[in-house]
Design a protein around this motif. Sequence first.
Motif, PDB file in Angstrom:
ATOM      1  N   ILE A  62      -1.386  10.033 -24.678  1.00 40.08           N
ATOM      2  CA  ILE A  62      -0.653  10.365 -23.441  1.00 40.08           C
ATOM      3  C   ILE A  62      -0.080  11.775 -23.558  1.00 40.08           C
ATOM      4  CG2 ILE A  62       1.237   9.742 -21.886  1.00 40.08           C
ATOM      5  CD1 ILE A  62       1.394   7.058 -23.471  1.00 40.08           C
ATOM      6  N   PHE A  63      -0.359  12.604 -22.565  1.00 36.13           N
ATOM      7  CA  PHE A  63       0.316  13.904 -22.450  1.00 36.13           C
ATOM      8  C   PHE A  63       1.350  13.803 -21.344  1.00 36.13           C
ATOM      9  CE2 PHE A  63      -3.354  15.477 -24.708  1.00 36.13           C
ATOM     10  CZ  PHE A  63      -2.823  16.523 -25.456  1.00 36.13           C
ATOM     11  N   ASP A  64       2.565  14.251 -21.616  1.00 35.78           N
ATOM     12  CA  ASP A  64       3.593  14.295 -20.575  1.00 35.78           C
ATOM     13  C   ASP A  64       4.063  15.740 -20.412  1.00 35.78           C
ATOM     14  OD1 ASP A  64       5.802  14.080 -18.904  1.00 35.78           O
ATOM     15  OD2 ASP A  64       6.460  12.183 -19.770  1.00 35.78           O
ATOM     16  N   PHE A  65       3.763  16.307 -19.242  1.00 35.79           N
ATOM     17  CA  PHE A  65       4.100  17.700 -18.970  1.00 35.79           C
ATOM     18  C   PHE A  65       5.439  17.799 -18.259  1.00 35.79           C
ATOM     19  CE2 PHE A  65      -0.479  17.418 -19.405  1.00 35.79           C
ATOM     20  CZ  PHE A  65      -0.804  18.526 -20.167  1.00 35.79           C
ATOM     21  N   GLY A  66       6.521  17.713 -19.003  1.00 35.76           N
ATOM     22  CA  GLY A  66       7.873  17.843 -18.441  1.00 35.76           C
ATOM     23  C   GLY A  66       8.513  19.124 -18.937  1.00 35.76           C
ATOM     24  N   THR A  67       9.815  19.096 -19.168  1.00 39.41           N
ATOM     25  CA  THR A  67      10.529  20.264 -19.698  1.00 39.41           C
ATOM     26  C   THR A  67       9.845  20.722 -20.988  1.00 39.41           C
ATOM     27  OG1 THR A  67      12.565  19.307 -18.829  1.00 39.41           O
ATOM     28  CG2 THR A  67      12.785  21.140 -20.380  1.00 39.41           C
ATOM     29  N   GLY A  73       7.260  23.308 -22.798  1.00 38.12           N
ATOM     30  CA  GLY A  73       6.686  22.955 -21.507  1.00 38.12           C
ATOM     31  C   GLY A  73       6.105  24.183 -20.809  1.00 38.12           C
ATOM     32  N   ILE A  74       5.287  23.945 -19.801  1.00 35.59           N
ATOM     33  CA  ILE A  74       4.643  25.056 -19.083  1.00 35.59           C
ATOM     34  C   ILE A  74       5.703  25.942 -18.423  1.00 35.59           C
ATOM     35  CG2 ILE A  74       3.062  25.697 -17.212  1.00 35.59           C
ATOM     36  CD1 ILE A  74       1.522  23.120 -17.715  1.00 35.59           C
ATOM     37  N   GLN A  75       6.627  25.291 -17.691  1.00 29.89           N
ATOM     38  CA  GLN A  75       7.657  26.064 -16.988  1.00 29.89           C
ATOM     39  C   GLN A  75       8.558  26.794 -17.983  1.00 29.89           C
ATOM     40  OE1 GLN A  75       7.378  26.223 -13.563  1.00 29.89           O
ATOM     41  NE2 GLN A  75       8.732  27.970 -13.938  1.00 29.89           N
ATOM     42  N   MET A  76       8.875  26.122 -19.093  1.00 33.68           N
ATOM     43  CA  MET A  76       9.712  26.723 -20.135  1.00 33.68           C
ATOM     44  C   MET A  76       9.025  27.947 -20.744  1.00 33.68           C
ATOM     45  SD  MET A  76      10.871  24.902 -23.672  1.00 33.68           S
ATOM     46  CE  MET A  76      11.774  23.567 -22.941  1.00 33.68           C
ATOM     47  N   SER A  77       7.721  27.872 -20.945  1.00 36.61           N
ATOM     48  CA  SER A  77       6.980  29.006 -21.504  1.00 36.61           C
ATOM     49  C   SER A  77       7.033  30.183 -20.543  1.00 36.61           C
ATOM     50  CB  SER A  77       5.509  28.639 -21.737  1.00 36.61           C
ATOM     51  OG  SER A  77       5.412  27.482 -22.511  1.00 36.61           O
ATOM     52  N   ASP A  90       4.401  31.469 -10.747  1.00 36.08           N
ATOM     53  CA  ASP A  90       4.136  30.030 -10.802  1.00 36.08           C
ATOM     54  C   ASP A  90       2.869  29.756 -11.596  1.00 36.08           C
ATOM     55  OD1 ASP A  90       6.331  29.243  -9.243  1.00 36.08           O
ATOM     56  OD2 ASP A  90       5.240  29.738  -7.392  1.00 36.08           O
ATOM     57  N   PHE A  91       2.865  28.594 -12.241  1.00 39.38           N
ATOM     58  CA  PHE A  91       1.657  28.140 -12.937  1.00 39.38           C
ATOM     59  C   PHE A  91       0.602  27.830 -11.893  1.00 39.38           C
ATOM     60  CE2 PHE A  91      -0.943  24.734 -14.830  1.00 39.38           C
ATOM     61  CZ  PHE A  91      -1.328  25.357 -16.015  1.00 39.38           C
ATOM     62  N   LYS A  92      -0.575  28.391 -12.033  1.00 42.66           N
ATOM     63  CA  LYS A  92      -1.645  28.032 -11.108  1.00 42.66           C
ATOM     64  C   LYS A  92      -3.012  28.118 -11.768  1.00 42.66           C
ATOM     65  CE  LYS A  92      -2.494  32.113  -8.425  1.00 42.66           C
ATOM     66  NZ  LYS A  92      -2.238  32.810  -7.179  1.00 42.66           N
ATOM     67  N   ILE A  93      -3.953  27.417 -11.155  1.00 40.15           N
ATOM     68  CA  ILE A  93      -5.305  27.387 -11.700  1.00 40.15           C
ATOM     69  C   ILE A  93      -5.956  28.745 -11.481  1.00 40.15           C
ATOM     70  CG2 ILE A  93      -7.593  26.311 -11.428  1.00 40.15           C
ATOM     71  CD1 ILE A  93      -5.930  23.768 -10.519  1.00 40.15           C
ATOM     72  N   VAL A 110      -7.642   9.387 -22.698  1.00 37.18           N
ATOM     73  CA  VAL A 110      -6.597  10.400 -22.515  1.00 37.18           C
ATOM     74  C   VAL A 110      -5.968  10.312 -21.117  1.00 37.18           C
ATOM     75  CG1 VAL A 110      -6.036  12.862 -22.710  1.00 37.18           C
ATOM     76  CG2 VAL A 110      -7.905  11.902 -24.085  1.00 37.18           C
ATOM     77  N   ILE A 111      -4.647  10.149 -21.098  1.00 35.46           N
ATOM     78  CA  ILE A 111      -3.904  10.018 -19.845  1.00 35.46           C
ATOM     79  C   ILE A 111      -2.897  11.157 -19.765  1.00 35.46           C
ATOM     80  CG2 ILE A 111      -2.245   8.551 -18.591  1.00 35.46           C
ATOM     81  CD1 ILE A 111      -3.459   6.155 -19.973  1.00 35.46           C
ATOM     82  N   SER A 112      -2.730  11.747 -18.579  1.00 39.28           N
ATOM     83  CA  SER A 112      -1.674  12.745 -18.452  1.00 39.28           C
ATOM     84  C   SER A 112      -0.719  12.347 -17.345  1.00 39.28           C
ATOM     85  CB  SER A 112      -2.262  14.135 -18.196  1.00 39.28           C
ATOM     86  OG  SER A 112      -2.650  14.264 -16.855  1.00 39.28           O
ATOM     87  N   THR A 113       0.518  12.785 -17.501  1.00 40.74           N
ATOM     88  CA  THR A 113       1.546  12.510 -16.502  1.00 40.74           C
ATOM     89  C   THR A 113       2.507  13.689 -16.459  1.00 40.74           C
ATOM     90  OG1 THR A 113       3.124  10.841 -15.712  1.00 40.74           O
ATOM     91  CG2 THR A 113       3.085  11.239 -18.087  1.00 40.74           C
ATOM     92  N   GLY A 114       3.517  13.615 -15.583  1.00 45.81           N
ATOM     93  CA  GLY A 114       4.463  14.718 -15.443  1.00 45.81           C
ATOM     94  C   GLY A 114       4.034  15.617 -14.298  1.00 45.81           C
ATOM     95  N   GLY A 115       5.008  16.326 -13.749  1.00 46.84           N
ATOM     96  CA  GLY A 115       4.787  17.122 -12.549  1.00 46.84           C
ATOM     97  C   GLY A 115       3.627  18.097 -12.654  1.00 46.84           C
ATOM     98  N   LEU A 116       3.406  18.658 -13.833  1.00 46.31           N
ATOM     99  CA  LEU A 116       2.338  19.644 -13.985  1.00 46.31           C
ATOM    100  C   LEU A 116       1.129  19.050 -14.724  1.00 46.31           C
ATOM    101  CD1 LEU A 116       4.690  22.624 -14.877  1.00 46.31           C
ATOM    102  CD2 LEU A 116       3.430  22.369 -12.758  1.00 46.31           C
ATOM    103  N   GLY A 117       1.068  17.722 -14.735  1.00 45.00           N
ATOM    104  CA  GLY A 117       0.010  17.041 -15.492  1.00 45.00           C
ATOM    105  C   GLY A 117      -1.339  17.001 -14.804  1.00 45.00           C
ATOM    106  N   ASN A 118      -1.375  17.442 -13.554  1.00 50.79           N
ATOM    107  CA  ASN A 118      -2.615  17.360 -12.785  1.00 50.79           C
ATOM    108  C   ASN A 118      -3.537  18.551 -13.052  1.00 50.79           C
ATOM    109  OD1 ASN A 118      -4.370  16.152 -11.072  1.00 50.79           O
ATOM    110  ND2 ASN A 118      -3.351  16.791  -9.190  1.00 50.79           N
ATOM    111  N   ILE A 119      -3.603  18.989 -14.310  1.00 49.33           N
ATOM    112  CA  ILE A 119      -4.458  20.139 -14.614  1.00 49.33           C
ATOM    113  C   ILE A 119      -5.907  19.682 -14.771  1.00 49.33           C
ATOM    114  CG2 ILE A 119      -2.786  21.790 -15.543  1.00 49.33           C
ATOM    115  CD1 ILE A 119      -3.216  20.654 -18.283  1.00 49.33           C
TER     116      ILE A 119
END
Length: 249
Positions: free
Chosen positions: A126-131, A151-155, A170-173, A214-223
Amino acid sequence: MILTIDIGNTHVVSGILTREGNLLFKFRTASNKNLTEDEYFSILKNISDFNSIDLKNIKGIIISSVVPALVDIFKFLGKKYFNIEPIVVSKNINLPFILNIPTLGADRIINLSEVASKYLEKNILIFDFGTATTYDILQNNIYIGGGIIPGIQMSINSLTEKTAKLPKFDFKIKKNVIGKETLDQLESGIYFGYIGQIKNIIEEIKKIIPDIYVISTGGLGNIPLNEIDIYDPNLSLSGLYTLYNLNNK
Ligand SMILES: Nc1ncnc2c1ncn2[C@@H]1O[C@H](COP(=O)(O)OP(=O)(O)OP(=O)(O)O)[C@@H](O)[C@H]1O
Ligand SMILES: CC(C)(CO)[C@@H](O)C(=O)NCCC(=O)O
Ligand SMILES: [K+]
């Protein structure tokens, strides 16, 4: 109805579910240590009214928190407004998997609980993309460990706060790994760099457990990564509901 409260370092995500587990709505507030139980309740009441939900139907509350200072506020809220003693997630409540590492955060415990009860036959990552971004591995229903990275936002925040000339972004594809202007370079660097970290972690884990799901979650997990089998934005919420049922006497 059941109230679930997931207290993270950046946001508190609350959910209201029917007794059968149907999610009626969820909402996010900032993880503000200065808020009182009364202030939080007034937010909850407002949003519930807007969704035509009568809070008097709440019969159970479960809290998970990785911010110790915020737990009491929500326990007070439970007692004062609902006359309920909330269940607080920890390694000491009934869990649907085996946990021998005493320091694991409650947010990771709820994710693991959900996958342990939902995917009985699988080994899971499980990946959790939070803080912070965390990853956790369940093998034969035993928690074997994981890892923690910024975290992505923290980086992004630390990169732009520690430099005079780098703008917020902002993080974007991205399609181009070779950026042109500063903003383009920041977006490309973070996107390909972050994706690269995740790919490499999955690749290394698959050398040890080849059949891992492999499962991902968290606001930015939809990569968009082929290596991620599914994205489940409500994993934490479902995990809280699952643990409520396992621990409600
Ligand atoms: N509903 C949403 N709408 C827009 N952006 C979101 C939404 N949910 C999450 N995000 C974005 O994804 C990020 C990660 O969200 P998530 O809820 O997983 O963790 P967090 O709230 O940042 O961290 P933590 O759970 O540690 O408090 C957020 O910082 C936000 O930028
Ligand atoms: C790693 C975070 C910050 C992710 O939210 C949280 O799960 C936490 O504070 N955990 C405690 C340490 C651990 O999980 O090993
Ligand atoms: K979270």
